[in-house]
Design an enzyme around this catalytic site. Structure first.
Site, PDB file in Angstrom:
ATOM      1  N   LYS A  57       7.450  10.567  -0.619  1.00  0.00           N
ATOM      2  CA  LYS A  57       7.666   9.262   0.026  1.00  0.00           C
ATOM      3  C   LYS A  57       8.540   9.517   1.251  1.00  0.00           C
ATOM      4  O   LYS A  57       9.760   9.355   1.220  1.00  0.00           O
ATOM      5  CB  LYS A  57       8.306   8.298  -0.965  1.00  0.00           C
ATOM      6  CG  LYS A  57       8.203   6.846  -0.532  1.00  0.00           C
ATOM      7  CD  LYS A  57       8.457   5.920  -1.687  1.00  0.00           C
ATOM      8  CE  LYS A  57       8.637   4.489  -1.247  1.00  0.00           C
ATOM      9  NZ  LYS A  57       7.521   3.910  -0.511  1.00  0.00           N
ATOM     10  N   GLU A  74      -5.471   5.105  -2.477  1.00  0.00           N
ATOM     11  CA  GLU A  74      -4.564   3.967  -2.687  1.00  0.00           C
ATOM     12  C   GLU A  74      -4.696   3.037  -1.497  1.00  0.00           C
ATOM     13  O   GLU A  74      -5.551   3.243  -0.635  1.00  0.00           O
ATOM     14  CB  GLU A  74      -3.116   4.455  -2.855  1.00  0.00           C
ATOM     15  CG  GLU A  74      -2.595   5.262  -1.675  1.00  0.00           C
ATOM     16  CD  GLU A  74      -1.172   5.776  -1.867  1.00  0.00           C
ATOM     17  OE1 GLU A  74      -0.441   5.266  -2.721  1.00  0.00           O
ATOM     18  OE2 GLU A  74      -0.798   6.705  -1.118  1.00  0.00           O
TER      19      GLU A  74
END
Ligand code: PMP
Length: 290
Positions: free
Chosen positions: A153, A186
């Protein structure tokens, strides 16, 4: 609002960082977005673990232990008056490589910088949680694991931002990102789930997805509710022929999807499994004890 930067608290208009910070110059850093439900940070340990894992993958040393970092996050909740029962909120924790020179060499940055903003977030209007959103496949592919692993991330979100721009240009609220092999990874800042014949399915992380904390919580809640779950490889075909679809993220929570690439998902309405999970998740989050 009191914002934490490297050991001190600042008011919003005083909270500034150096123009030589490599987080700004190169997107060199990591971050987390956390939720506060009922005065407590939801899945604090999971978020801190993911932050440290992302940092480790980038050889970025966070200048606090995990316990110290957790304390900083909890202090931010307290100081910003969000620790009372019934309180909710959102925290953005950022660790940048810190200030260096104009070259990208991370070794020139002496110390990582830590920023914690404790506030609120509302990604979609309340109405859309009842009616559902539309998503559209985008041409931009998810970063591959051998360039920038999507499990990190990082502050480098251009892959996701390009996808978001494209989705919005096509009139959809969210972009569906495929991986290099054409399978579903995603959405731009959310994990994706479908329901088919009562089974809740979501792409494997190896398909190019972030290990979402909300994704994990939804899988947990689904099992508690007796819903079968399957982490697998999914193609657009699986989405188009699904009975239900929803996205998950700390910002978006659980947002139903009713159309994908202009095709109705199931009967084009928010489905019963999504509704059940939304209400079970809300209960779980509100009563979460750490
Ligand atoms: N995928 C991406 C690319 C994200 O940025 C996020 C976080 N917004 C998620 C999935 C969802 O993760 P989480 O549930 O931990 O917020």
């Amino acid at each position: 609002m009191k914002i934490f930067i490297d050991g001190s608290y600042f008011e919003k208009d005083q909270a500034v960082v150096s123009v030589f910070d490599h987080g700004l110059l190169y997107g060199d850093g990591v971050f987390e977005g956390l939720r506060i439900y009922n005065g407590r940070i939801f899945k604090l340990k999971e978020h801190v673990d993911r932050l440290y894992a992302s940092a480790k993958a980038l050889s970025l040393e966070i200048p606090y232990t995990r316990d110290e970092f957790s304390r900083i996050l909890n202090d931010g909740v307290e100081i910003n008056g969000k620790s009372g029962s019934g309180q909710s909120g959102y925290i953005r924790a950022v660790v940048t490589r810190g200030s260096g020179d104009l070259g990208l060499d991370p070794d020139k940055c002496v110390r990582a910088s830590v920023i914690v903003i404790t506030g609120d977030i509302q990604l979609y209007p309340e109405e859309l949680y009842r009616s559902g959103i539309s998503i559209a496949s985008v041409s931009v592919r998810r970063n591959s694991v051998d360039s920038l692993d999507p499990r990190i991330k990082s502050l480098n979100y251009l892959n996701n931002i390009l996808a978001k721009i494209e989705a919005k240009q096509s009139g959809a609220a969210e972009g569906l990102i495929l991986n290099r092999d054409g399978f579903i990874a995603e959405c731009t800042a959310d994990n994706i789930f479908i329901v088919k014949d009562g089974v809740l399915c979501t792409p494997l992380l190896t398909c190019g997805a972030l290990g979402g904390i909300t994704r994990g919580a939804v899988l947990e809640v689904a099992e508690q509710e007796g819903i079968s779950v399957l982490e697998t490889v999914l193609a657009q075909y699986d989405l188009y022929t699904a009975d239900e679809c929803f996205l998950t993220g700390s910002g978006a929570e659980i947002i139903p999807v009713v159309t994908a690439d202009r095709r109705a998902i199931g009967d084009g309405k928010v489905g019963p499994v999504t509704e059940k999970l939304r209400s079970a998740f809300k209960k779980y989050a509100e009563s979460y004890g750490g």
